[in-house]
Write a protein that holds these residues in place. Structure first.
Motif, PDB file in Angstrom:
ATOM      1  N   UNK A   1       0.808  -1.223   0.000  1.00 20.47           N
ATOM      2  CA  UNK A   1       0.000   0.000   0.000  1.00 20.47           C
ATOM      3  C   UNK A   1       0.839   1.270   0.000  1.00 20.47           C
ATOM      4  N   UNK A   2       0.277   2.292  -0.582  1.00 14.04           N
ATOM      5  CA  UNK A   2       0.921   3.598  -0.587  1.00 14.04           C
ATOM      6  C   UNK A   2       1.865   3.814  -1.759  1.00 14.04           C
TER       7      UNK A   2
ATOM      8  N   UNK B   1      -4.054  -0.099   3.171  1.00  9.95           N
ATOM      9  CA  UNK B   1      -4.359   1.270   2.772  1.00  9.95           C
ATOM     10  C   UNK B   1      -5.179   1.979   3.843  1.00  9.95           C
ATOM     11  N   UNK B   2      -4.729   3.163   4.256  1.00  5.80           N
ATOM     12  CA  UNK B   2      -5.404   3.856   5.342  1.00  5.80           C
ATOM     13  C   UNK B   2      -4.547   3.855   6.611  1.00  5.80           C
TER      14      UNK B   2
ATOM     15  N   UNK C   1     -11.100  -0.710  12.765  1.00  8.73           N
ATOM     16  CA  UNK C   1     -11.933  -1.793  12.237  1.00  8.73           C
ATOM     17  C   UNK C   1     -11.900  -3.006  13.164  1.00  8.73           C
TER      18      UNK C   1
ATOM     19  N   UNK D   1      -4.541   4.575  11.392  1.00  3.28           N
ATOM     20  CA  UNK D   1      -5.820   5.263  11.662  1.00  3.28           C
ATOM     21  C   UNK D   1      -6.982   4.682  10.859  1.00  3.28           C
ATOM     22  N   UNK D   2      -6.687   4.154   9.680  1.00  2.00           N
ATOM     23  CA  UNK D   2      -7.755   3.638   8.822  1.00  2.00           C
ATOM     24  C   UNK D   2      -8.123   2.204   9.125  1.00  2.00           C
ATOM     25  N   UNK D   3      -7.216   1.444   9.706  1.00  2.00           N
ATOM     26  CA  UNK D   3      -7.459   0.015   9.861  1.00  2.00           C
ATOM     27  C   UNK D   3      -7.627  -0.471  11.294  1.00  2.00           C
TER      28      UNK D   3
ATOM     29  N   UNK E   1      -8.470  -7.968  15.683  1.00  2.00           N
ATOM     30  CA  UNK E   1      -7.277  -8.047  14.827  1.00  2.00           C
ATOM     31  C   UNK E   1      -7.445  -7.110  13.650  1.00  2.00           C
ATOM     32  N   UNK E   2      -6.346  -6.438  13.298  1.00  2.00           N
ATOM     33  CA  UNK E   2      -6.373  -5.535  12.145  1.00  2.00           C
ATOM     34  C   UNK E   2      -5.167  -5.779  11.248  1.00  2.00           C
ATOM     35  N   UNK E   3      -5.432  -5.861   9.956  1.00  2.00           N
ATOM     36  CA  UNK E   3      -4.372  -5.919   8.959  1.00  2.00           C
ATOM     37  C   UNK E   3      -4.168  -4.481   8.501  1.00  2.00           C
TER      38      UNK E   3
ATOM     39  N   UNK F   1      -1.593   8.152   7.411  1.00  2.00           N
ATOM     40  CA  UNK F   1      -2.821   7.752   6.719  1.00  2.00           C
ATOM     41  C   UNK F   1      -2.546   6.911   5.475  1.00  2.00           C
ATOM     42  N   UNK F   2      -1.291   6.967   4.963  1.00  2.00           N
ATOM     43  CA  UNK F   2      -0.976   6.258   3.724  1.00  2.00           C
ATOM     44  C   UNK F   2      -0.196   4.963   3.982  1.00  2.00           C
TER      45      UNK F   2
END
Lengths: 345, 345
Positions: free
Chosen positions: B192-193, B251-252, B260, B255-257, B246-248, B296-297
């Protein structure tokens, strides 16, 4: 570049589809409408969850596929909506051909510059195609990749997972000489042969907006006719008749795909025993394409084949007729590999 | 255009990968080496078959994803092999984050002009990444689509399906204020990014072949470092500790993941509590990218997060340390949504 917090289980890589957008709202409603009680709620989840039930010895059947250069026809005509149904039905038929019932679908839409309304239209079309087949659309990904894709061109990929009892898997292993091949009609090109189909139209200088003599639709409409799904009629058939082999007729046509259902045996097909959609006649004539090439590139009117014991053929035809499938007896299994076309029908 | 009889369950749309080709032979051997006893033999089948066993209330977890514009870096460097591992590990982590064990993988490789050696290299890389994770590569599709993709550019998409007991699904629902956030180190950018990462290098006129001061590898090598999989260490953890979320981190960024995984709660993360790979410092400095945008990226060094009750944190860290995971306590769960970065660590 903006990376956004992915909305629901619908991930966005490198681009955000505006949540407030009307087209996206309709998309989201369509996707959620495919979610029956077996979809396990997982808002914001990293993968779509589906509870599998009622199987003692479950076998999963998984496939991934794209719509190929049919997207370029859609681009030329300016209508992408039907591509969602194309990819769902294509993937569902592949799962179906193994004996499994398609259960979940995931889509991937990539472009150089995503038009949210176009993407939403594709996903909505996919969701609307899933619903009557009982398939849950549990995830997807949209990717905006300038530099990889030209301008507004799209690639559309789908994955489908189904399941069945181990004993219900159909691999063509039990197929015997004398078995009957039943063909189910295609709606047209489905999602294969578009490189040749497009070349023929372009070389002839024909517009996709033109209506050939004797036709009621344009060339573009005929080329974009969605891939047909056979889930309903084949499921009905399998409830009453033992099916020995199944083939989804995609790239490679009948010679390339029917042998995959025959466990090493071959087939003799009766020319003229099924109806050929007019679009194939147009391509054959415009491009002066040899019959051999037509058969190796296109489905020529048969989108799916089922193979049954000859003693079961009558009942199979009756069930398929009742299901309104348009099925035809198109041939028989022979000892040698390959597919032979013979006069008659 | 040539449509070919699809070899084994490996379908080719619009292009045939020569069966006799050495690279393809190695690819096929690598793919078959991923097939354990649960893969149901189905040569020539239309979908890959996998027997699911040992689950009373199975839930399937399915995901689809692409490697994004990392392919353009691979093209610039001229080395595509590692992209197979990227897509397998990315998809496997998404499945893992729901609580499921990744079981089967399918790949899709599309290009304007397929180079059989490149495609075979990608698929072989995918197969080699599947094997240590216990994932079976059960199907794939290669598509040659001149007119859609520029020149030799590729798109690489993967789908992964996993399963677990219904009771083992992790949605973040049980997460409570005071729970501990443990971060597992990323190997670099993962997948990502790349739009920003590429822009920074290009704007600076930096060659992918250059070795920045104090580095032992080239910029291209750092950018192509494969996405790391967390299947082994997370599976070990779950055998001894209850994981609540759990978070992978894709992208984001965090803060983005991370939210979740928190069931509506937020997190406070300690700046400096984990190591940041040097590649992020290079991007930050070269592109004068703000810390907010960096966060964020990019994953900035944390590729996967697990959330456990504070009383379990010590045991969790011990298990993760024994698994050689490089885990760090990076923060705690707070009541408000979102992710806040605070000094400390």
């Amino acid at each position: 570049m903006t990376e956004s917090n992915p909305p629901s289980s619908y991930e966005a890589a490198g681009v955000s589809i505006e949540r407030g957008d009307e087209a996206t709202g309709l998309m989201r409603a369509s996707v959620e409408a495919t979610h029956g009680p077996q979809v396990v709620p997982n808002p914001g989840g990293f993968a779509g969850l589906y509870a599998l039930s009622g199987l003692r010895e479950p076998v999963l059947a998984s496939t991934i596929d794209g719509v190929g250069t049919k997207v370029l026809v859609a681009g030329a005509v300016g209508r992408y909506d039907s591509l969602g149904a194309d990819i769902v039905n294509h993937c569902a038929n592949d799962v179906l051909a193994t004996g499994a019932t398609p259960l979940v679908f995931l889509d991937y839409v990539a472009s150089g510059r995503l038009d949210p309304a176009v993407v939403a239209g594709v996903v909505r079309g996919a969701a609307e195609a899933c619903r009557p087949l009982g398939i849950s659309l549990v995830g997807g990904e949209t990717a905006e990749m300038p530099g990889l894709y030209a301008g507004g061109d799209l690639d559309i990929v789908g994955a489908c997972v189904g399941a069945c009892e181990r004993g219900d898997v159909v691999t063509g292993e039990g197929v015997e000489v004398g078995d009957v091949v039943i063909g189910l009609p295609s709606s047209g090109l489905h999602t294969n042969g578009y490189t040749l189909a497009r070349k023929v139209v372009e070389d002839a200088g024909l517009s996709y907006a033109s209506v050939p003599e004797g036709w009621v639709e344009t060339v573009g409409e005929a080329y974009l006719e969605p891939h047909r799904a056979y889930v309903r009629e084949v499921s009905a058939l399998r409830r009453s008749v033992r099916v020995r082999g199944m083939a989804h007729v995609t790239g490679g046509g009948l010679p390339g795909n029917l042998p995959r259902a025959l466990g090493g045996r071959g087939a003799r097909l009766y020319e003229g025993s099924w109806e050929e959609p007019a679009v194939f006649g147009l391509i054959r004539a415009l491009g002066k394409v040899s019959e051999d090439e037509m058969r190796r590139v296109f489905n020529l009117g048969v989108g799916f084949c089922v193979v049954v014991e000859s003693g079961d053929a009558e009942e199979a035809m009756a069930v398929l007729r009742d299901a309104g499938s348009g099925a035809r007896r198109i041939g028989e299994v022979v000892g040698d590999g390959g597919v032979e076309f013979v006069p008659g029908g």
